[in-house]
Design a protein around this motif. Structure first.
Motif, short mmCIF file in Angstrom:
data_model
loop_
_atom_site.label_atom_id
_atom_site.label_comp_id
_atom_site.label_asym_id
_atom_site.label_seq_id
_atom_site.Cartn_x
_atom_site.Cartn_y
_atom_site.Cartn_z
N GLY A 27 0.71 -1.39 -0.22
CA GLY A 27 0.38 -0.12 -0.27
C GLY A 27 0.84 1.06 -0.17
N ARG A 28 1.75 1.29 0.28
CA ARG A 28 2.78 2.55 0.85
C ARG A 28 3.78 3.01 -0.80
NH1 ARG A 28 5.88 -2.04 3.27
NH2 ARG A 28 8.31 -1.73 1.98
N LEU A 30 1.11 3.12 -3.04
CA LEU A 30 0.39 3.50 -4.36
C LEU A 30 -0.45 4.91 -4.05
CD1 LEU A 30 -2.92 1.18 -2.91
CD2 LEU A 30 -2.18 1.22 -4.75
N THR A 31 1.04 6.01 -3.66
CA THR A 31 1.24 7.13 -4.10
C THR A 31 0.59 6.99 -5.43
OG1 THR A 31 2.59 7.46 -3.13
CG2 THR A 31 0.79 7.75 -1.89
N THR A 32 1.94 6.74 -6.19
CA THR A 32 2.38 6.99 -7.43
C THR A 32 0.88 7.32 -8.72
OG1 THR A 32 2.97 5.92 -9.24
CG2 THR A 32 1.83 4.79 -8.36
N SER A 33 1.03 7.68 -9.63
CA SER A 33 0.19 7.98 -10.71
C SER A 33 0.70 7.43 -11.96
CB SER A 33 0.23 9.62 -10.63
OG SER A 33 -0.52 10.30 -9.74
N GLN A 34 1.36 6.16 -12.01
CA GLN A 34 2.00 5.96 -12.97
C GLN A 34 1.55 4.23 -13.09
OE1 GLN A 34 4.02 7.24 -15.51
NE2 GLN A 34 3.55 9.18 -13.99
N ARG A 35 1.15 4.13 -14.06
CA ARG A 35 1.15 2.09 -15.02
C ARG A 35 2.27 1.35 -15.14
NH1 ARG A 35 -3.92 0.50 -17.12
NH2 ARG A 35 -5.27 2.45 -17.05
N SER A 80 -8.37 -3.83 -4.97
CA SER A 80 -8.96 -3.55 -5.88
C SER A 80 -7.34 -3.28 -6.70
CB SER A 80 -10.29 -3.03 -6.30
OG SER A 80 -9.52 -1.91 -6.15
N ARG A 81 -6.78 -3.02 -6.19
CA ARG A 81 -5.77 -2.43 -6.72
C ARG A 81 -4.64 -2.69 -7.98
NH1 ARG A 81 -1.78 -2.64 -1.51
NH2 ARG A 81 -3.74 -1.91 -0.96
N GLU A 82 -5.04 -1.74 -9.44
CA GLU A 82 -4.49 -2.49 -10.25
C GLU A 82 -3.28 -2.77 -10.70
OE1 GLU A 82 -6.88 -1.28 -13.62
OE2 GLU A 82 -5.61 -1.77 -15.79
N HIS A 83 -2.97 -2.06 -9.48
CA HIS A 83 -1.34 -1.94 -9.39
C HIS A 83 -0.31 -3.07 -9.37
CE1 HIS A 83 -2.96 1.69 -8.35
NE2 HIS A 83 -2.44 2.54 -8.41
N TRP A 86 -0.39 -4.46 -12.53
CA TRP A 86 0.86 -3.73 -13.44
C TRP A 86 2.41 -3.81 -13.00
CZ3 TRP A 86 -1.97 0.86 -12.34
CH2 TRP A 86 -2.81 1.52 -12.62
N ASN A 108 -8.76 -7.65 -13.70
CA ASN A 108 -7.36 -6.30 -14.22
C ASN A 108 -6.55 -6.90 -15.22
OD1 ASN A 108 -9.04 -4.50 -12.63
ND2 ASN A 108 -7.61 -4.97 -11.17
#
Lengths: 190, 470
Positions: A27-28, A30-35, A80-83, A86, A108
């Motif tokens: 989780g830490r 998850l602040t990314t805005s990239q794929r 649900s994080r698609e990260h 990715w 996903n």
């Protein structure tokens, strides 16, 4: 999305059930805005903590040769994080084999070209006992060929199969339904 | 053949039916957005030069990455990183650009996305509701079909207000009998997940039915539906009734006047027909349920607080979990020291949860060794709590009273515990590292968590409150 027909690779085993997406992508981060470029966070805590029971396995992982991850029941449950999808792709994985997948992760993964192969318990057991095992995954027939065991069909809905084989973005398909959506909206308000 | 509640809603939202070649195109009534799972979706729209198809069906807030400590005297907020702050800015910009309503810092309605949807009356029976967040199932408490989606799908809904969906299976979980005093919806759902397992409802939409559910207030129903994802379900839902309508009447986004009457009429038809078929059915006897606590690293690893944890065999998944948790198979958790208690999250940060906690903590002191963080679910919850003096009770007993947000539930805003610490948490996930690297999470109800805060250790709430009454 690139089109995918065949994945020929060796396996990488994570013999544990219920791998949640918090483990795949903590989780830490998850602040990314990239794929893109998220491979370095994939299984970050398992890969970087020498006390972790999978630390050694990850040390020995060769992403070039072992692009197929094998793990226990209910892989990708939780957030649900698609990260998660990715970062698996970013770390070099192209397919995951398990006896069952978390629903949202399943959706996903396929939308990003990460192939999910659901196998029976005995098949999973065989793979778990054979490290770095050769598998060939054929999207066009939805079959997995496991060296020394045999070939098996795996569930792959026709739409996902079509998108994978032709590198189609499902958004474009949905956009093609614009007229029907407009009609539906008109009926709603009418 | 009758229809289930799920089927009635599904049928009404099918734009194109499912075929062997393609999934159904399903229309989405309400799209909730937050800062974490949306930026890549907006980028996708930008790349394709697409507008947001129905901005008025979108509702955004900031909750995951934001600090829960107040801003400094200079107005500066204590974000965990510049990247977290940028993520919030990005959502603000995206909402502005596309004309999407956002409950930002200055909104009196800002809060956790699954708390504010119902509070605002945006969540309504019969709707399809999605959000890039697995706990979207919360909204099913209102008889909506609500589920979490990934970021690619967030993009789909932004661009088309639709999703490609294969029809899920259905599961009826009927809960009957009276709950014992002090046993809450959180105990019920932890009990259910323990019973059916973390993949017990995979591929299913759950409907919770039975007299126990009928007797629950809306906030309890939300707690129950919230954790449906933790047994693998796509969604959880409850047929709307007078309790639902009473909750919604007069809320900011609820229908008004004649529209209200008409809507209630439509909503009354939202129930599973008597002869409807479910793919699976489960029965639960509510009177069997006692206060529950988790002992392992997924929400299916639960026991009654007073019960010994299961024994493990070397190499099995329970033993790996127990190693992480620092517990031995077969031992009792009673008396285990607790470092942090977290009261909050989309599961348990509503006003009734806070009242229960305040009831336990009132005129008492929390244990010296234990840090207690209480994070209200929204600005509205905070306001009501403060008007009732709950904040004073919390602060007087030694707890921290924070600003609304997801906080320690996901731990991505810097609200985390230290490696090895034990946290009793009213949130929904006890996964490894969820509340900080190496942190050990034990899930429990607000009442059990409050009792553990006073005791500084895991304690049986019934016994503790009896011994320490007055």
């Amino acid at each position: 999305m690139d089109n995918i027909r065949l994945i020929r690779s060796k396996t990488f085993n994570l013999p544990v059930e219920n791998v949640d997406t918090d483990q795949i992508f903590p989780g830490r981060f998850l602040t990314t805005s990239q794929r893109q470029g998220l491979g370095k966070y994939c299984f970050y805590d398992w890969r970087n903590d020498p006390q972790n029971s999978f630390y050694q396995s990850f040390q020995e992982h060769d992403p070039e040769a072992q692009a197929v991850l094998v793990s226990g029941l209910n892989f990708g449950c939780g957030s649900s994080r698609e990260h998660a999808a990715w970062s698996l792709l970013g770390a070099g994985f192209r397919a995951v084999i398990s006896t069952r997948f978390g629903d949202i992760f399943h959706s996903n993964a396929l939308k990003n070209g990460l192939v999910l192969v659901q196998v029976s318990e005995p098949t999973l057991e065989f793979l778990m006992q054979n490290h770095r095992h050769q598998v060939n995954i054929d999207i066009s027939t939805a079959q997995i060929e496991i060296s020394g065991l045999g070939s098996y069909e795996f569930p792959l809905d026709e739409f996902s199969q079509y998108c994978l084989l032709n590198g189609i973005d499902s958004m474009d398909y949905l956009l093609g339904k614009a007229d029907q959506v407009r009609d539906f909206e008109q009926n709603m308000s009418g | 053949m009758g229809l289930t509640l799920f089927e009635k809603i599904w049928k009404k939202h099918v734009v194109c039916p499912e075929t062997t070649q393609a999934p159904a195109v399903l229309y989405i009534d309400l799209h909730l957005l937050h800062e974490v799972t949306s930026p890549q979706a907006f980028s996708q729209l930008k790349q394709k030069a697409l507008p947001v198809h129905q901005p008025n069906r979108c509702l955004a807030t900031i909750d995951h990455a934001i600090p829960t400590l107040p801003a400094g005297p200079d107005g500066k907020r204590s974000f965990v990183s510049a990247q977290a702050s940028e993520q919030v800015d990005t959502l603000e910009q995206n909402c502005k650009e596309h004309g999407i309503q956002i409950h930002d810092w200055d909104s009196p309605n800002r809060g956790i996305v699954h708390v504010i949807g119902p509070e605002l009356g945006a969540t309504q029976p019969g709707m399809t509701i999605v959000c890039g967040d697995s706990h979207t199932s919360t909204h099913g408490a209102f008889g909506a079909l609500a589920f979490g989606i990934g970021t690619t799908e967030v993009g789909h809904v932004l661009a088309t207000q639709c999703l490609l969906q294969q029809k899920p299976k259905t599961m009826n979980i009927e809960v009957c009998g009276d709950l014992r005093p002090g046993v809450s919806a959180k105990d019920v759902i932890l009990h259910i997940i323990g019973q059916i397992g973390v993949d017990g409802a995979s591929g299913c939409v759950i409907e919770y039915s039975g007299e126990t559910i009928r007797n629950m207030d809306m906030e309890s129903r939300m707690t129950l539906c919230n954790m449906s994802i933790e047994c693998g379900a796509r969604a959880g839902m409850i047929a709307p009734d007078e309790v639902t309508f009473h909750y919604l009447e007069g809320r900011a986004m609820s229908p008004e006047g004649n529209n209200w009457k008409r809507s209630v009429g439509v909503w009354r038809e939202l129930y599973s027909d008597e002869n409807a078929d479910f793919d699976q059915s489960v029965s639960v006897d509510a009177s069997d349920i006692r206060p529950i606590i988790s002992f392992g690293t997924n929400p299916g690893m639960v026991v009654k607080v007073i019960q010994a944890i299961p024994s493990a065999e070397a190499g099995d998944s329970i033993s790996k979990s127990l190693d992480y948790m620092g517990f031995k198979g077969g031992e009792t958790l009673l008396g285990k020291q607790i470092d942090v208690v977290f009261i909050g999250s989309c599961t348990n940060a509503r006003i009734t949860d806070l009242r229960i906690v305040a009831d336990v903590l009132k005129n008492r002191k929390i244990a010296a060794r234990t840090k207690v963080i209480i994070v209200p679910g929204s600005e509205s919850v905070k306001k009501v709590a403060e008007s009732e003096g709950l904040d004073k009770i919390f602060i007087d007993c030694g707890a921290e009273w924070r600003n609304p947000g997801c906080s320690m539930c996901i731990g991505m805003n810097g609200d985390i515990a230290k490696p090895g610490e034990y946290v009793v948490s009213t949130s929904n996930r006890n996964f490894e590292g969820r509340q900080g690297t190496g942190v050990r999470t034990l899930l429990a109800s607000p009442r059990t968590a409050a009792v553990c805060a006073l005791a500084g250790m895991i304690a049986d709430p019934d016994n503790f409150l009896e011994q320490n009454h007055g």
